[in-house]
Write an enzyme that holds these catalytic residues in place. Structure first.
Site, PDB file in Angstrom:
ATOM      1  N   TYR A  33      44.441  35.574  40.210  1.00 23.96           N
ATOM      2  CA  TYR A  33      43.077  34.910  41.429  1.00 23.96           C
ATOM      3  C   TYR A  33      41.757  36.217  41.633  1.00 23.96           C
ATOM      4  O   TYR A  33      42.452  37.594  40.799  1.00 23.96           O
ATOM      5  CB  TYR A  33      43.321  35.037  42.939  1.00 23.96           C
ATOM      6  CG  TYR A  33      44.118  36.092  43.285  1.00 23.96           C
ATOM      7  CD1 TYR A  33      45.007  36.766  43.302  1.00 23.96           C
ATOM      8  CD2 TYR A  33      43.108  35.851  44.640  1.00 23.96           C
ATOM      9  CE1 TYR A  33      45.555  37.740  43.844  1.00 23.96           C
ATOM     10  CE2 TYR A  33      43.408  37.068  45.470  1.00 23.96           C
ATOM     11  CZ  TYR A  33      44.362  37.554  45.083  1.00 23.96           C
ATOM     12  OH  TYR A  33      45.120  39.338  45.855  1.00 23.96           O
ATOM     13  N   ARG A  52      38.567  41.561  34.591  1.00 22.02           N
ATOM     14  CA  ARG A  52      39.648  41.438  35.134  1.00 22.02           C
ATOM     15  C   ARG A  52      41.024  39.861  35.496  1.00 22.02           C
ATOM     16  O   ARG A  52      41.625  40.327  34.974  1.00 22.02           O
ATOM     17  CB  ARG A  52      39.725  42.107  36.804  1.00 22.02           C
ATOM     18  CG  ARG A  52      41.371  42.090  37.383  1.00 22.02           C
ATOM     19  CD  ARG A  52      40.720  43.539  38.651  1.00 22.02           C
ATOM     20  NE  ARG A  52      40.624  42.482  39.965  1.00 22.02           N
ATOM     21  CZ  ARG A  52      40.277  43.029  41.078  1.00 22.02           C
ATOM     22  NH1 ARG A  52      40.163  44.182  41.090  1.00 22.02           N
ATOM     23  NH2 ARG A  52      39.631  42.138  41.913  1.00 22.02           N
ATOM     24  N   ARG A 100      59.387  21.234  35.715  1.00 24.42           N
ATOM     25  CA  ARG A 100      59.873  23.015  35.761  1.00 24.42           C
ATOM     26  C   ARG A 100      61.176  23.385  35.059  1.00 24.42           C
ATOM     27  O   ARG A 100      62.089  22.288  35.153  1.00 24.42           O
ATOM     28  CB  ARG A 100      60.501  22.890  37.858  1.00 24.42           C
ATOM     29  CG  ARG A 100      60.776  23.569  37.671  1.00 24.42           C
ATOM     30  CD  ARG A 100      61.566  23.745  39.629  1.00 24.42           C
ATOM     31  NE  ARG A 100      61.320  24.965  39.784  1.00 24.42           N
ATOM     32  CZ  ARG A 100      62.566  26.257  39.760  1.00 24.42           C
ATOM     33  NH1 ARG A 100      64.084  26.099  38.274  1.00 24.42           N
ATOM     34  NH2 ARG A 100      62.561  27.418  39.986  1.00 24.42           N
ATOM     35  N   LYS A 147      46.537  40.399  39.113  1.00 22.36           N
ATOM     36  CA  LYS A 147      46.310  40.007  40.064  1.00 22.36           C
ATOM     37  C   LYS A 147      46.993  38.752  40.638  1.00 22.36           C
ATOM     38  O   LYS A 147      46.540  37.553  40.206  1.00 22.36           O
ATOM     39  CB  LYS A 147      44.813  39.968  40.698  1.00 22.36           C
ATOM     40  CG  LYS A 147      44.153  39.762  42.197  1.00 22.36           C
ATOM     41  CD  LYS A 147      42.738  40.277  42.116  1.00 22.36           C
ATOM     42  CE  LYS A 147      41.938  40.227  43.374  1.00 22.36           C
ATOM     43  NZ  LYS A 147      43.096  40.690  44.376  1.00 22.36           N
TER      44      LYS A 147
HETATM   45  N1  PMP Z   1      44.999  46.417  45.906  1.00 23.77           N
HETATM   46  C1  PMP Z   1      45.145  45.166  45.622  1.00 23.77           C
HETATM   47  C2  PMP Z   1      47.037  44.924  45.857  1.00 23.77           C
HETATM   48  C3  PMP Z   1      44.731  44.620  46.658  1.00 23.77           C
HETATM   49  O1  PMP Z   1      45.184  42.831  47.171  1.00 23.77           O
HETATM   50  C4  PMP Z   1      43.150  44.176  46.375  1.00 23.77           C
HETATM   51  C5  PMP Z   1      41.812  42.961  46.816  1.00 23.77           C
HETATM   52  N2  PMP Z   1      42.499  41.904  46.031  1.00 23.77           N
HETATM   53  C6  PMP Z   1      42.480  44.966  45.964  1.00 23.77           C
HETATM   54  C7  PMP Z   1      43.396  46.903  45.753  1.00 23.77           C
HETATM   55  C8  PMP Z   1      41.432  45.790  46.133  1.00 23.77           C
HETATM   56  O2  PMP Z   1      40.399  44.897  45.156  1.00 23.77           O
HETATM   57  P1  PMP Z   1      39.012  45.161  45.007  1.00 23.77           P
HETATM   58  O3  PMP Z   1      38.266  45.869  45.396  1.00 23.77           O
HETATM   59  O4  PMP Z   1      38.350  44.480  43.908  1.00 23.77           O
HETATM   60  O5  PMP Z   1      38.446  43.618  45.835  1.00 23.77           O
END
Ligand code: PMP
Length: 285
Positions: A33, A52, A100, A147
């Protein structure tokens, strides 16, 4: 009035938006995400978020759901349809629907959903007080640079913070702070250096982090990308966090101990001001 959300090419009322129970995002957290900020109806640093996203997809051998051009067009349309002036745009790509099984399915039918959240971000009252943080063990998996929506550990940590009458938590591994539950963590050392952990598999490469470190260097701060301990936090003159939705947010207390004066510090507030001003100037919608 209900929101319009985006589901695989369609803009539908949120109550009509449906995802299969066989979606791998639902069954395996097999999904990634991004959260982009909307200010003045425009997306902030969206290209960096899409880069990203593309990296997260590639690390997981997951197909992109559509071209970047189609994605950006859909993002802009969603922001416009919902009349978002200030808030967030969430997007999630999952590996899609398959019976699944653990193996990746042979098809490339990724699923894309997006929704907006209207939110007052600029006038966050926490800027005036600063955040109170607790430290917790970092129990997450070892690829935090991707992410993914596997976010139960951050949920547990944030809940532990709320239960302890704090605002958020910093996660600690092998004696060093990795990052915040949904943000990157920083201290300003007694000799005025801005210190934050180096990039690697242990933390997410925050889009706000990249921007803020660039602005800090341009403002002649010495930036040190190294891990720091809770002991160092105690002797820091300031601390702060960064994320797309919080921008730069001062931290005034960690584990019940005040940082510096116990009030939001000048470096944190200066970096917040520079970040917000520049982000608004360069917004790309
Ligand atoms: N670290 C983690 C674990 C996060 O979940 C986030 C936000 N998604 C960030 C850092 C900060 O990332 P960003 O500046 O891209 O929002």
């Amino acid at each position: 009035m209900s929101r319009l959300v985006y589901v695989n090419g369609d803009f539908v009322a949120e109550e009509d938006a449906k995802i299969s129970v066989f979606d791998r995002g639902f069954l395996f957290a097999d999904a990634v995400y991004e959260v982009s900020t909307v200010l003045d109806g425009k997306l902030i640093d969206n290209n960096a978020h899409l880069r990203r996203l593309s990296r997260s997809l590639s690390e997981l051998s997951m197909a992109a759901p559509c071209s970047d051009e189609e994605l950006v067009a859909a993002q802009h349309k969603l922001v416009e349809l919902n009349g978002v002036d200030q808030g967030l745009l969430y997007l999630q790509v999952s590996r899609g629907v398959a019976d699944r099984d653990f193996f990746y399915p042979s098809h490339n039918d990724s699923s894309l959903v997006m929704f907006t959240q209207k939110k007052s971000l600029l006038d966050n009252p926490k800027v005036l007080t600063g955040l109170r943080i607790i430290s917790v063990p970092d129990i997450r998996w070892q690829r935090r640079d991707i992410k993914t929506v596997g976010l139960l550990a951050p949920c547990m940590s944030k809940q532990a913070a709320i239960d302890a009458n704090a605002d958020d938590a910093w996660m600690v591994e092998d004696g060093y702070v990795t990052e915040g539950t949904s943000n990157n963590a920083y201290i300003v050392t007694a000799d005025n250096k801005i210190k934050t952990r180096h990039l690697g598999n242990e933390i997410l490469s925050g889009i706000t982090r990249t921007a803020v470190l660039k602005f800090a260097r341009e403002a002649n701060y010495e930036v040190v990308e190294e891990p720091f301990t809770l002991k160092e936090v105690e002797s820091a003159q300031e601390a702060f966090i960064t994320s797309a939705s919080l921008f730069v947010m001062p931290v005034v207390n960690v584990d019940g101990k005040d940082i510096g004066s116990g009030k939001p510090g000048p470096v944190s507030l200066e970096m917040r001001k520079i970040y917000i001003e520049t982000a608004r100037e360069r917004a790309d919608l």
